[in-house]
Design a protein around this motif. Structure first.
Motif, mmCIF file in Angstrom:
data_model
loop_
_atom_site.group_PDB
_atom_site.id
_atom_site.type_symbol
_atom_site.label_atom_id
_atom_site.label_comp_id
_atom_site.label_asym_id
_atom_site.label_seq_id
_atom_site.Cartn_x
_atom_site.Cartn_y
_atom_site.Cartn_z
ATOM 1 N N GLY A 256 -0.398 -3.226 10.882
ATOM 2 C CA GLY A 256 -0.549 -3.198 9.417
ATOM 3 C C GLY A 256 0.320 -2.090 8.859
ATOM 4 N N THR A 257 1.619 -2.247 8.990
ATOM 5 C CA THR A 257 2.545 -1.121 8.744
ATOM 6 C C THR A 257 2.740 -0.779 7.275
ATOM 7 O OG1 THR A 257 4.647 -0.194 9.495
ATOM 8 C CG2 THR A 257 4.716 -2.486 8.731
ATOM 9 N N TYR B 157 -3.730 11.302 5.436
ATOM 10 C CA TYR B 157 -3.891 10.646 6.739
ATOM 11 C C TYR B 157 -2.594 10.666 7.549
ATOM 12 C CZ TYR B 157 -1.637 6.564 4.655
ATOM 13 O OH TYR B 157 -0.745 5.731 4.030
ATOM 14 N N ILE C 66 3.796 5.015 8.953
ATOM 15 C CA ILE C 66 3.271 5.478 10.251
ATOM 16 C C ILE C 66 4.327 5.248 11.335
ATOM 17 C CG2 ILE C 66 1.525 5.004 12.034
ATOM 18 C CD1 ILE C 66 -0.516 4.645 9.795
ATOM 19 N N ALA D 19 -4.795 -4.416 0.678
ATOM 20 C CA ALA D 19 -4.557 -3.225 1.500
ATOM 21 C C ALA D 19 -5.655 -2.173 1.304
ATOM 22 C CB ALA D 19 -3.194 -2.635 1.177
ATOM 23 N N ASP E 167 -0.487 -11.450 12.775
ATOM 24 C CA ASP E 167 -1.878 -11.091 12.513
ATOM 25 C C ASP E 167 -2.286 -10.068 13.589
ATOM 26 O OD1 ASP E 167 -4.531 -10.953 11.890
ATOM 27 O OD2 ASP E 167 -4.995 -13.056 12.317
ATOM 28 N N LEU E 168 -2.483 -8.862 13.196
ATOM 29 C CA LEU E 168 -2.835 -7.730 14.071
ATOM 30 C C LEU E 168 -1.766 -7.410 15.112
ATOM 31 C CD1 LEU E 168 -6.684 -8.378 14.385
ATOM 32 C CD2 LEU E 168 -5.559 -6.615 13.015
ATOM 33 N N ARG F 199 -12.952 -7.279 8.322
ATOM 34 C CA ARG F 199 -12.251 -8.184 9.244
ATOM 35 C C ARG F 199 -11.157 -7.481 10.033
ATOM 36 N NH1 ARG F 199 -7.615 -10.659 9.554
ATOM 37 N NH2 ARG F 199 -7.500 -12.554 10.831
ATOM 38 N N MET F 200 -10.302 -6.714 9.336
ATOM 39 C CA MET F 200 -9.186 -6.090 10.052
ATOM 40 C C MET F 200 -9.686 -4.988 10.979
ATOM 41 S SD MET F 200 -5.693 -4.412 8.613
ATOM 42 C CE MET F 200 -4.383 -3.972 9.747
ATOM 43 N N ASN G 194 -4.223 1.780 10.495
ATOM 44 C CA ASN G 194 -4.877 2.329 9.305
ATOM 45 C C ASN G 194 -5.318 1.122 8.465
ATOM 46 O OD1 ASN G 194 -5.672 3.740 7.036
ATOM 47 N ND2 ASN G 194 -3.581 4.057 6.281
ATOM 48 N N ASP H 132 2.741 -6.649 10.232
ATOM 49 C CA ASP H 132 1.993 -6.829 8.983
ATOM 50 C C ASP H 132 1.940 -8.330 8.718
ATOM 51 O OD1 ASP H 132 1.384 -4.446 6.613
ATOM 52 O OD2 ASP H 132 1.039 -6.552 6.110
ATOM 53 N N PHE I 126 0.841 -1.207 0.000
ATOM 54 C CA PHE I 126 0.000 0.000 0.000
ATOM 55 C C PHE I 126 0.875 1.256 0.000
ATOM 56 C CE2 PHE I 126 -2.429 3.342 2.129
ATOM 57 C CZ PHE I 126 -3.613 3.288 1.430
#
Ligand SMILES: C[S@@+](CC[C@H](N)C(=O)[O-])C[C@H]1O[C@@H](n2cnc3c(N)ncnc32)[C@H](O)[C@@H]1O
Length: 406
Positions: free
Chosen positions: A234-235, A211, A240, A312, A284-285, A319-320, A297, A256, A204
């Motif tokens: 989810g870097t 943002y 970020i 992405a 995962d998360l 879900r995310m 994000n 990620d 992404f």
């Protein structure tokens, strides 16, 4: 007795000069190769190519490379005309108030359907590369670097076939990766420091980066004074995490699920000189433990991704987003804050309601302690010819500051 070995990768088959031929099939979407493959060159009229492509027959290009590009453009024009005719036949449901209504989702689904059909037809023009990612066609460009970026170094496993459209996407991604995207927020935080992010293929890109300004400007939670630790969930490119590091947070754990994102983030963080502060984890998360600040994000649109590169952008069933909200309070240190970055584009399309979002926040035992907002500045928001213009023009991106409720 010999047992058939499963193929290591998908293979495309065709006949050439009376001989059967095959090659490794490269397709980011994971779609199987067409079972019908014909050879095509400069002598094939565009109308014939269009008919064959619409029928699902792949055209393995043997002519001049630049003419294949022209053919693709003329197929695209034909598809656009057909799309316009279909759009005229089925006008989008009017929305007098501009408020989200369930019918507004219709143009979104129609547009995605048309895009998928378009992609399927345009992906029928195929190019063969040799084991070293070279194209043996007249006026063919060098594509070793873009292919190596996306697929890794050549493994010497024979010829490869890819759609010309995908090859063009690889070349475009390679240029972005070389050039990078300027992130004004990174420049403001360290005026003499490096301020570009270099997205890799399939990761992404913060090209619509408003943002990032929200992350750079929101007041940091006071709980950081006790332990200066943040999580970036989810870097992606690491943008970020880099902003948080430049804001002075001592340690950031960035996660990620996509290995390509983690490789990309590592490179960016090193280039920006903040890699010592950021630990990357394929998770995962959340990582284990608790932090004073947890930022996420997630993809903004609850719809099914049709290819890994879309994961992405589209988050099927939210879900995310829901996973983040449901799990974050267990990862917040006392007095800590969760920052959720979310555009309301999906709300304007009728794909998610504000009430749903607020109910997920409340069900997670979180309360909203602040909201920072910004309007997207990207060109699509201004383009009134875009079928989703109404939703794009109304779109607002919000940084939701959340805390565990009292
Ligand atoms: C919209 S992108 C945001 C990337 C980056 N944080 C930014 O703001 O530019 C969402 C990212 O979350 C990642 N992702 C999706 N599901 C995930 C999960 N369950 N756990 C961790 N990361 C995930 C995707 O691979 C993608 O890199």
């Amino acid at each position: 007795m010999t047992t058939a070995q499963p193929e290591r990768f998908a293979t495309i088959h065709w006949e050439e000069g009376g001989e059967p031929r095959s090659a490794r099939w490269r397709c980011e979407r994971g779609t199987a190769p067409s079972a019908r493959v014909v050879l095509a060159d400069d002598t094939m009229p565009a109308d014939v190519a269009y008919r064959l492509a619409c029928e699902g027959t792949a055209l393995l290009w043997r002519g001049d490379f630049q003419n294949a590009r022209m053919l693709l453009q003329s197929l695209a024009r034909r598809l656009d005309k057909t799309g316009e005719r279909k759009a005229k036949k089925k006008p989008a449901a009017p929305s007098a108030s501009g408020m989200p209504t369930p019918q507004v989702a219709l143009p979104f689904h129609q547009q995605r359907h048309l895009q998928a059909q378009r992609a399927r037809v345009l992906s029928m023009v195929l190019i063969e590369l040799d084991a070293q990612y070279e194209i043996a066609l007249r006026r063919a460009p060098e594509v070793q670097a873009p292919c190596t970026d996306a697929w890794g170094a050549p493994q010497g496993d024979g010829a490869q076939v890819v759609s010309l459209r995908e090859l063009q996407a690889l070349v475009g991604a390679h240029e972005w990766r070389k050039k990078g995207v300027e992130i004004p927020a990174l420049a403001k935080l360290a005026p003499k420091g490096y301020d570009r992010i270099h997205p890799h293929y399939g990761v992404f890109s913060p090209v619509r980066g408003e943002y990032v300004d929200l992350i750079a400007q929101a007041p940091l939670p006071t709980a950081l004074a006790k332990k200066s630790l943040a999580y970036d969930i989810g870097t992606g490119t690491g943008v970020i995490a880099a902003v948080l590091a430049r804001r002075g947070i001592q340690k950031i754990v960035a996660t990620d699920t996509d290995p390509r994102a983690l490789i990309c983030a590592r490179e960016n963080l090193e280039r920006l000189g903040v890699d010592q502060k950021v630990e990357l984890a394929q998770t995962d998360l959340f990582p284990e433990g608790k932090a004073a600040l947890v930022v996420c994000n997630p993809p903004w649109v609850p719809a099914k991704p049709s290819a890994p590169v879309e994961r992405a952008v589209y988050d099927e069933g939210s879900r995310m987003l829901r996973g983040f909200l449901a799990g974050v309070s267990a990862h917040l240190a006392p007095g800590g804050e969760a920052w959720l970055i979310l555009s309301d584009f999906a709300e304007h399309l009728g794909l998610r309601s504000r009430e749903e979002l607020l109910s997920w926040i409340a069900e997670a035992g979180l309360q909203v302690v602040g909201k920072n907002q910004i309007r997207p500045r990207h060109a699509k928001a201004q383009d009134s010819a875009n079928p989703l213009h109404q939703a794009r023009a109304a779109e607002m991106t919000t940084l939701w500051r959340l805390q565990v409720g009292w």
